[in-house]
Design an enzyme around this catalytic site. Structure first.
Site, PDB file in Angstrom:
ATOM      1  N   HIS A  34      57.302 -19.130  32.199  1.00 45.74           N
ATOM      2  CA  HIS A  34      58.602 -18.556  31.787  1.00 45.74           C
ATOM      3  C   HIS A  34      58.445 -17.031  31.830  1.00 45.74           C
ATOM      4  CE1 HIS A  34      62.471 -18.397  29.989  1.00 45.74           C
ATOM      5  NE2 HIS A  34      62.249 -18.968  28.826  1.00 45.74           N
ATOM      6  N   ASP A  92      60.942 -12.067  37.824  1.00 46.59           N
ATOM      7  CA  ASP A  92      59.691 -11.545  37.270  1.00 46.59           C
ATOM      8  C   ASP A  92      58.802 -10.884  38.312  1.00 46.59           C
ATOM      9  OD1 ASP A  92      60.069 -12.186  34.567  1.00 46.59           O
ATOM     10  OD2 ASP A  92      59.619 -14.280  34.969  1.00 46.59           O
ATOM     11  N   HIS A 136      61.792 -21.344  40.975  1.00 42.03           N
ATOM     12  CA  HIS A 136      62.726 -21.434  39.851  1.00 42.03           C
ATOM     13  C   HIS A 136      63.235 -22.855  39.725  1.00 42.03           C
ATOM     14  CE1 HIS A 136      66.099 -20.554  37.184  1.00 42.03           C
ATOM     15  NE2 HIS A 136      65.372 -19.514  36.842  1.00 42.03           N
TER      16      HIS A 136
HETATM   17  N1  CMC Z   1      53.775 -21.150  43.591  1.00 44.85           N
HETATM   18  C1  CMC Z   1      53.367 -22.163  44.396  1.00 44.85           C
HETATM   19  N2  CMC Z   1      54.017 -23.312  44.506  1.00 44.85           N
HETATM   20  C2  CMC Z   1      55.149 -23.447  43.785  1.00 44.85           C
HETATM   21  C3  CMC Z   1      55.623 -22.440  42.942  1.00 44.85           C
HETATM   22  C4  CMC Z   1      54.888 -21.256  42.857  1.00 44.85           C
HETATM   23  N3  CMC Z   1      55.280 -20.268  42.069  1.00 44.85           N
HETATM   24  N4  CMC Z   1      56.753 -22.854  42.338  1.00 44.85           N
HETATM   25  C5  CMC Z   1      56.988 -24.092  42.796  1.00 44.85           C
HETATM   26  N5  CMC Z   1      56.008 -24.438  43.660  1.00 44.85           N
HETATM   27  C6  CMC Z   1      55.895 -25.709  44.366  1.00 44.85           C
HETATM   28  C7  CMC Z   1      55.317 -26.765  43.434  1.00 44.85           C
HETATM   29  O1  CMC Z   1      53.906 -26.778  43.456  1.00 44.85           O
HETATM   30  C8  CMC Z   1      55.927 -28.033  43.991  1.00 44.85           C
HETATM   31  O2  CMC Z   1      55.210 -28.391  45.145  1.00 44.85           O
HETATM   32  P1  CMC Z   1      54.930 -29.939  45.480  1.00 44.85           P
HETATM   33  O3  CMC Z   1      56.289 -30.545  45.654  1.00 44.85           O
HETATM   34  O4  CMC Z   1      54.105 -29.894  46.712  1.00 44.85           O
HETATM   35  O5  CMC Z   1      54.201 -30.482  44.292  1.00 44.85           O
HETATM   36  C9  CMC Z   1      57.307 -27.563  44.455  1.00 44.85           C
HETATM   37  O6  CMC Z   1      57.199 -26.171  44.709  1.00 44.85           O
HETATM   38  C10 CMC Z   1      58.379 -27.797  43.410  1.00 44.85           C
HETATM   39  O7  CMC Z   1      58.000 -27.093  42.253  1.00 44.85           O
HETATM   40  P2  CMC Z   1      58.164 -27.582  40.765  1.00 44.85           P
HETATM   41  O8  CMC Z   1      56.966 -27.135  39.980  1.00 44.85           O
HETATM   42  O9  CMC Z   1      58.517 -29.034  40.714  1.00 44.85           O
HETATM   43  O10 CMC Z   1      59.413 -26.783  40.352  1.00 44.85           O
HETATM   44  P3  CMC Z   1      59.878 -26.586  38.882  1.00 44.85           P
HETATM   45  O11 CMC Z   1      61.338 -26.562  38.928  1.00 44.85           O
HETATM   46  O12 CMC Z   1      59.271 -27.520  37.924  1.00 44.85           O
HETATM   47  O13 CMC Z   1      59.214 -25.176  38.571  1.00 44.85           O
HETATM   48  C11 CMC Z   1      58.743 -23.061  37.898  1.00 44.85           C
HETATM   49  C12 CMC Z   1      59.835 -24.035  38.325  1.00 44.85           C
HETATM   50  C13 CMC Z   1      59.389 -21.740  37.548  1.00 44.85           C
HETATM   51  C14 CMC Z   1      58.020 -23.611  36.656  1.00 44.85           C
HETATM   52  C15 CMC Z   1      57.737 -22.907  39.050  1.00 44.85           C
HETATM   53  O14 CMC Z   1      58.397 -22.448  40.196  1.00 44.85           O
HETATM   54  C16 CMC Z   1      56.584 -22.004  38.682  1.00 44.85           C
HETATM   55  O15 CMC Z   1      55.628 -22.446  38.037  1.00 44.85           O
HETATM   56  N6  CMC Z   1      56.651 -20.681  39.066  1.00 44.85           N
HETATM   57  C17 CMC Z   1      55.636 -19.739  38.702  1.00 44.85           C
HETATM   58  C18 CMC Z   1      55.884 -19.161  37.321  1.00 44.85           C
HETATM   59  C19 CMC Z   1      57.085 -18.253  37.289  1.00 44.85           C
HETATM   60  O16 CMC Z   1      57.232 -17.376  38.112  1.00 44.85           O
HETATM   61  N7  CMC Z   1      57.924 -18.414  36.257  1.00 44.85           N
HETATM   62  C20 CMC Z   1      59.124 -17.594  36.048  1.00 44.85           C
HETATM   63  C21 CMC Z   1      60.360 -18.448  36.108  1.00 44.85           C
HETATM   64  S1  CMC Z   1      61.907 -17.599  36.290  1.00 44.85           S
HETATM   65  C22 CMC Z   1      62.089 -16.316  35.222  1.00 44.85           C
HETATM   66  C23 CMC Z   1      61.640 -16.512  33.822  1.00 44.85           C
HETATM   67  O17 CMC Z   1      61.973 -17.485  33.164  1.00 44.85           O
HETATM   68  O18 CMC Z   1      60.910 -15.639  33.395  1.00 44.85           O
END
Ligand code: CMC
Length: 372
Positions: free
Chosen positions: A219, A309, A258
């Site tokens: 987050h 971010d 996201h």
């Molecule tokens: N780096 C590498 N792979 C990623 C990333 C990333 N940052 N984000 C998503 N993926 C991949 C993930 O591994 C998955 O791949 P697979 O289908 O092969 O397993 C696919 O994309 C779908 O991702 P997900 O984890 O199911 O997506 P989600 O909706 O659960 O996750 C998230 C959203 C924000 C938790 C995730 O994108 C993440 O961990 N990002 C990095 C942390 C981040 O930047 N957070 C800030 C969020 S926005 C602003 C805020 O709130 O501050």
């Protein structure tokens, strides 16, 4: 139980209604105003008024809002004393979480009507800003400074941290990030805040919960994590090599992706343009090359886009701010959105209490302790 639904992470589940913000694939709006319009044409104080009082302020309302904020700005001496007692290695987010909770014992606003809650929210804006600046100051082995009348909220944070009136670019960019970070409907920390409101608990508890939830790197903690990642590299080549390695290891890259936006985050687009100008103005294009060396393969090879971010971490870095301060600055902004949601939940409340699916042991009988 036949009509219940189960979605891990509540993905795609509508968990409530709101009038505060709309997050959609193609747009983001606070109370109906598009984020680009707000970013270009308002200050953070106007946005805070919009979130807390439902409307953009008139000039007179803005002046009144600023006056109240200025009156509420000085931190209780006890809070500064408490910050002094916290070991220097404690992360600023943890200091902020504890200090806001402690400050709650010195709440100058009495009562719990919606208007009292709005005023308490303005006070909490002042508290968060004051704590972040005071902690920065004390870590720099300098004494906290009193607020300076007439400065904007962004300028005040920088002034009280650095001890001198900040330059226009720093103020404008911090103000912009505060606007972009202010609100984002049912994200994890806001939802956590609404859960607190739904039990008829108090606003300070809601904000403390929001801070604890925002801290995680999935987050708000991502702005610090993203900059920590960029800082490992001395060149774009090093960053390019690293990212290919990260792909092979299926590593999460902080500042990307996201839950809702799958084609890019509007806030990231707005901030990235400003970041490019800032890097050029400061002769720091090296950082943009490193930034692009991570971004380009994420977008083209993985189709995963930067969230707000990613540019924010580097923006704060080029403004000379320490990494430990980035997520606390996010709090200084999001405290407005959290409060708006808390008030909305309290005004039309239904206890938030979902169900879980039990996947544990089948029924069994207790064996007396001496026979186990
Ligand atoms: N780096 C590498 N792979 C990623 C990333 C990333 N940052 N984000 C998503 N993926 C991949 C993930 O591994 C998955 O791949 P697979 O289908 O092969 O397993 C696919 O994309 C779908 O991702 P997900 O984890 O199911 O997506 P989600 O909706 O659960 O996750 C998230 C959203 C924000 C938790 C995730 O994108 C993440 O961990 N990002 C990095 C942390 C981040 O930047 N957070 C800030 C969020 S926005 C602003 C805020 O709130 O501050």
């Amino acid at each position: 139980m036949t009509d219940t639904i189960f979605k891990p992470g509540l993905e795609g589940v509508i968990a409530g209604e709101t009038t505060v913000a709309a997050v959609e694939q193609s747009s983001l709006a606070y109370r109906g105003y598009n984020i680009s319009d707000l970013a270009q044409n308002t200050t953070f104080e106007e946005v805070a008024h919009l979130l807390l009082y439902n409307e953009l302020p008139t000039s007179a309302q803005l002046a009144e809002f600023q006056t109240v904020l200025a009156q509420l700005r000085p931190l209780p001496a006890e809070v500064i004393q408490m910050i002094r007692l916290i070991p220097t290695e404690v992360p600023m987010m943890d200091v902020l979480r504890s200090a806001v909770s402690f400050a709650g014992h010195f709440d100058p606003v009495k009562g719990d009507s919606p208007d009292d809650l709005r005023r308490r929210a303005v006070w909490l804006m002042a508290v968060c800003a004051g704590v972040v600046s005071a902690r920065y100051r004390l870590l720099s082995k300098k004494e906290p400074v009193d607020p300076k009348p007439g400065l904007s909220h962004a300028a005040q944070i920088l002034y009280q941290a650095l001890g001198e009136v900040p330059d226009e670019t720093s103020v404008r960019l911090l103000d912009l990030t505060l606007t972009l970070y202010a609100e984002h409907e049912y994200n994890a920390s806001t939802f956590a805040c609404r859960i607190v409101a739904s039990t008829m608990s108090d606003l300070v508890s809601g904000i403390v919960t929001g801070i604890g939830t925002l801290k995680g790197p999935l987050h708000g903690g991502a702005n610090e994590a993203a900059m920590a990642m960029l800082k490992q590299f001395d060149s774009a080549e090093e960053a390019s090599e690293w990212i290919q390695n990260a792909f092979e290891k299926k590593q999460k890259v902080m500042g990307f992706g996201h839950r809702v936006y799958k084609n890019g985050d509007h806030r990231a687009h707005i901030l990235e343009d400003e970041l490019r100008n800032l890097a050029e103005q400061k002769g720091q294009q090296k950082w943009m090359a490193i930034y692009d060396a991570i971004k380009e393969p994420m977008v083209t090879q993985k189709k995963i886009f930067p969230n707000v971010d990613y540019p924010c971490g580097l923006t704060y870095y080029l403004l000379g701010l320490p990494i430990d301060m980035y997520t606390p600055l996010f709090v200084c902004s999001r405290v407005t959105g959290w409060s708006a949601h808390f008030i909305e939940q309290a005004e039309n409340n239904r206890l938030i209490r979902p169900l879980s699916r039990y996947v544990g042991s089948s029924a069994r009988e207790v064996v007396p302790v001496d026979k186990r």
